[in-house]
Design a protein around this motif. Structure first.
Motif, PDB file in Angstrom:
ATOM      1  N   LEU A   1      10.290   8.485  18.156  1.00  0.00           N
ATOM      2  CA  LEU A   1      10.456   7.405  19.123  1.00  0.00           C
ATOM      3  C   LEU A   1       9.159   6.618  19.300  1.00  0.00           C
ATOM      4  CD1 LEU A   1      12.333   5.999  21.088  1.00  0.00           C
ATOM      5  CD2 LEU A   1      11.718   7.696  22.828  1.00  0.00           C
ATOM      6  N   LEU A   2       8.026   7.321  19.278  1.00  0.00           N
ATOM      7  CA  LEU A   2       6.732   6.652  19.384  1.00  0.00           C
ATOM      8  C   LEU A   2       6.495   5.736  18.188  1.00  0.00           C
ATOM      9  CD1 LEU A   2       4.052   6.295  20.883  1.00  0.00           C
ATOM     10  CD2 LEU A   2       3.184   8.289  19.650  1.00  0.00           C
ATOM     11  N   PHE A   3       6.899   6.194  16.992  1.00  0.00           N
ATOM     12  CA  PHE A   3       6.737   5.360  15.796  1.00  0.00           C
ATOM     13  C   PHE A   3       7.590   4.095  15.899  1.00  0.00           C
ATOM     14  CE2 PHE A   3       8.307   4.081  11.588  1.00  0.00           C
ATOM     15  CZ  PHE A   3       7.099   3.727  10.991  1.00  0.00           C
ATOM     16  N   ILE A   4       8.782   4.241  16.460  1.00  0.00           N
ATOM     17  CA  ILE A   4       9.649   3.066  16.627  1.00  0.00           C
ATOM     18  C   ILE A   4       8.980   2.044  17.554  1.00  0.00           C
ATOM     19  CG2 ILE A   4      11.847   2.272  17.596  1.00  0.00           C
ATOM     20  CD1 ILE A   4      13.066   4.940  16.650  1.00  0.00           C
TER      21      ILE A   4
ATOM     22  N   PHE B   1       5.755   1.788  18.108  1.00  0.00           N
ATOM     23  CA  PHE B   1       4.623   1.273  17.340  1.00  0.00           C
ATOM     24  C   PHE B   1       5.092   0.170  16.380  1.00  0.00           C
ATOM     25  CE2 PHE B   1       1.483   4.268  18.708  1.00  0.00           C
ATOM     26  CZ  PHE B   1       0.273   3.797  18.222  1.00  0.00           C
ATOM     27  N   TYR B   2       6.172   0.438  15.683  1.00  0.00           N
ATOM     28  CA  TYR B   2       6.659  -0.498  14.668  1.00  0.00           C
ATOM     29  C   TYR B   2       7.088  -1.821  15.305  1.00  0.00           C
ATOM     30  CZ  TYR B   2       8.857  -2.055  10.344  1.00  0.00           C
ATOM     31  OH  TYR B   2       9.181  -2.755   9.215  1.00  0.00           O
ATOM     32  N   ILE B   3       7.789  -1.737  16.430  1.00  0.00           N
ATOM     33  CA  ILE B   3       8.235  -2.954  17.116  1.00  0.00           C
ATOM     34  C   ILE B   3       7.037  -3.776  17.581  1.00  0.00           C
ATOM     35  CG2 ILE B   3       9.398  -3.818  19.185  1.00  0.00           C
ATOM     36  CD1 ILE B   3      11.342  -1.448  18.920  1.00  0.00           C
TER      37      ILE B   3
ATOM     38  N   ILE C   1       5.707  -7.532  16.333  1.00  0.00           N
ATOM     39  CA  ILE C   1       5.455  -8.631  17.273  1.00  0.00           C
ATOM     40  C   ILE C   1       4.013  -9.116  17.165  1.00  0.00           C
ATOM     41  CG2 ILE C   1       5.336  -9.253  19.712  1.00  0.00           C
ATOM     42  CD1 ILE C   1       7.604  -7.240  20.206  1.00  0.00           C
ATOM     43  N   GLY C   2       3.072  -8.164  17.127  1.00  0.00           N
ATOM     44  CA  GLY C   2       1.657  -8.519  17.038  1.00  0.00           C
ATOM     45  C   GLY C   2       1.325  -9.259  15.767  1.00  0.00           C
ATOM     46  N   SER C   3       1.890  -8.807  14.640  1.00  0.00           N
ATOM     47  CA  SER C   3       1.634  -9.482  13.367  1.00  0.00           C
ATOM     48  C   SER C   3       2.197 -10.898  13.362  1.00  0.00           C
ATOM     49  CB  SER C   3       2.240  -8.664  12.225  1.00  0.00           C
ATOM     50  OG  SER C   3       1.973  -9.278  10.977  1.00  0.00           O
ATOM     51  N   THR C   4       3.352 -11.086  13.999  1.00  0.00           N
ATOM     52  CA  THR C   4       3.980 -12.413  14.054  1.00  0.00           C
ATOM     53  C   THR C   4       3.195 -13.372  14.944  1.00  0.00           C
ATOM     54  OG1 THR C   4       6.163 -11.398  13.740  1.00  0.00           O
ATOM     55  CG2 THR C   4       6.111 -13.654  14.607  1.00  0.00           C
TER      56      THR C   4
ATOM     57  N   SER D   1      -1.584  -4.058  11.570  1.00  0.00           N
ATOM     58  CA  SER D   1      -1.237  -4.121  12.993  1.00  0.00           C
ATOM     59  C   SER D   1      -1.031  -2.722  13.567  1.00  0.00           C
ATOM     60  CB  SER D   1       0.019  -4.960  13.191  1.00  0.00           C
ATOM     61  OG  SER D   1      -0.195  -6.296  12.776  1.00  0.00           O
ATOM     62  N   LEU D   2      -0.443  -1.826  12.774  1.00  0.00           N
ATOM     63  CA  LEU D   2      -0.263  -0.441  13.234  1.00  0.00           C
ATOM     64  C   LEU D   2      -1.608   0.219  13.505  1.00  0.00           C
ATOM     65  CD1 LEU D   2       2.610   0.712  10.843  1.00  0.00           C
ATOM     66  CD2 LEU D   2       2.757   0.497  13.325  1.00  0.00           C
ATOM     67  N   LEU D   3      -2.587  -0.008  12.620  1.00  0.00           N
ATOM     68  CA  LEU D   3      -3.927   0.546  12.836  1.00  0.00           C
ATOM     69  C   LEU D   3      -4.573  -0.055  14.079  1.00  0.00           C
ATOM     70  CD1 LEU D   3      -5.305   0.605   9.173  1.00  0.00           C
ATOM     71  CD2 LEU D   3      -4.609   2.560  10.561  1.00  0.00           C
ATOM     72  N   THR D   4      -4.378  -1.350  14.277  1.00  0.00           N
ATOM     73  CA  THR D   4      -4.935  -2.006  15.461  1.00  0.00           C
ATOM     74  C   THR D   4      -4.313  -1.443  16.733  1.00  0.00           C
ATOM     75  OG1 THR D   4      -5.271  -4.031  14.169  1.00  0.00           O
ATOM     76  CG2 THR D   4      -5.322  -4.226  16.574  1.00  0.00           C
ATOM     77  N   LEU D   5      -3.013  -1.187  16.696  1.00  0.00           N
ATOM     78  CA  LEU D   5      -2.341  -0.622  17.865  1.00  0.00           C
ATOM     79  C   LEU D   5      -2.807   0.803  18.137  1.00  0.00           C
ATOM     80  CD1 LEU D   5       1.294  -1.977  17.375  1.00  0.00           C
ATOM     81  CD2 LEU D   5      -0.354  -2.645  19.140  1.00  0.00           C
ATOM     82  N   PHE D   6      -3.095   1.552  17.081  1.00  0.00           N
ATOM     83  CA  PHE D   6      -3.643   2.895  17.278  1.00  0.00           C
ATOM     84  C   PHE D   6      -5.003   2.816  17.963  1.00  0.00           C
ATOM     85  CE2 PHE D   6      -5.970   6.682  15.957  1.00  0.00           C
ATOM     86  CZ  PHE D   6      -5.065   7.673  16.316  1.00  0.00           C
TER      87      PHE D   6
END
Length: 267
Positions: A143-146, A148-150, A154-157, A173-178
């Motif tokens: 659920l956390l990955f989902i 993160f992915y959403i 959004i962040g990349s867009t 973007s995933l690395l930035t969110l981490f």
């Protein structure tokens, strides 16, 4: 008769608190020895070489004592921790001076520190609880990955034009969110996007609330819950092992049996 007497002596040594403390001391010394080798000084290398053989031989002696103290030798290897200790001890006997096996031998000697887990019941309880919590944690991580992915999509867009280094594609973007989740200079990332999108703070605060606060507390709650269950099981097993039926218990059981017999006769 001699075998039983010898087994009893080994059992006495294994159960001795002084012996247990000495084993823990040697395990700690083994950990310090691994750190001392990294200084690569001639004198230190010479000392650590002899100390390393002493520790290896001591561990071999200790595992032999535990094996000989077992009344049923086959049951010794029914325990995962006994397998673990034996494997670590045997592989650590590989000579570190052998050029071909030097790296493997040194790595195995690092893992000797893990024997602290198998030797201290409280550490075993922590590790077992963590392993048993993994299935439940798997769903939380999914659920956390989902989430993160959403948020990464959004962040990349939205923010790719602001800073392509941080938001250029979904993997970056995933690395930035981490980084944001771990609070590593996340305000710098937020203020940069807020210069273009003033309301982008909503993106960051909602993400932090979901990932760092909500999901982290869920993980902690699951692990604590499993740990409490395992502690209860260990306590129940110890109470059962230490319980010896008293005369009162036997009389109570006899009285209950007589009552059952009388009821059967009446039927």
């Amino acid at each position: 008769m001699k075998a039983s007497v010898l087994q009893a002596k080994f059992e006495q040594i294994r159960s001795n608190k002084v012996f247990e403390l000495f084993v823990i001391t040697v395990i700690i010394l083994s950990a310090l020895l691994v750190g001392a080798k990294t200084y690569n000084q001639p004198l230190i290398n010479e000392i650590t070489r002899y100390m390393d053989w002493f520790i290896s031989l001591f561990f071999l002696t200790e595992i032999t004592i535990r094996f000989m103290a077992e009344e049923n030798k086959r049951r010794f290897f029914h325990s995962f921790w006994n397998w673990f200790d034996t494997l670590i001890v045997l592989v650590s006997l590989v000579p570190a001076e052998n050029a071909d096996m030097a790296v493997i031998a040194r790595l195995v000697r690092v893992f000797r520190v893990l024997r602290m887990i198998s030797f201290i019941p409280e550490l075993r309880l922590l590790l077992v609880s963590l392993v048993k919590a993994l299935p439940q944690l798997g769903y939380v991580m999914l659920l956390l990955f989902i989430i993160f992915y959403i948020y990464a999509a959004i962040g990349s867009t939205l923010f790719a034009e602001v800073n392509a280094t941080l938001w250029g594609n979904i993997s970056i973007s995933l690395l930035t969110l981490f980084r944001v989740m771990t609070f590593e200079d996340w305000t710098d990332v937020m203020y940069e996007t807020m210069a273009v999108y003033p309301l982008s703070w909503i993106f960051y605060l909602t993400f932090i609330f979901l990932s760092a606060f909500a999901f982290l507390n869920m993980v902690i709650g699951i692990v604590v819950n499993v740990m409490e269950q395992e502690s209860a099981k260990v306590k129940a097993a110890q109470d059962l092992a230490n319980h010896e039926p008293t005369m009162k218990d036997l009389m109570h059981e006899i009285h209950a049996l007589r009552k059952d017999i009388d009821n059967l006769k009446k039927q």
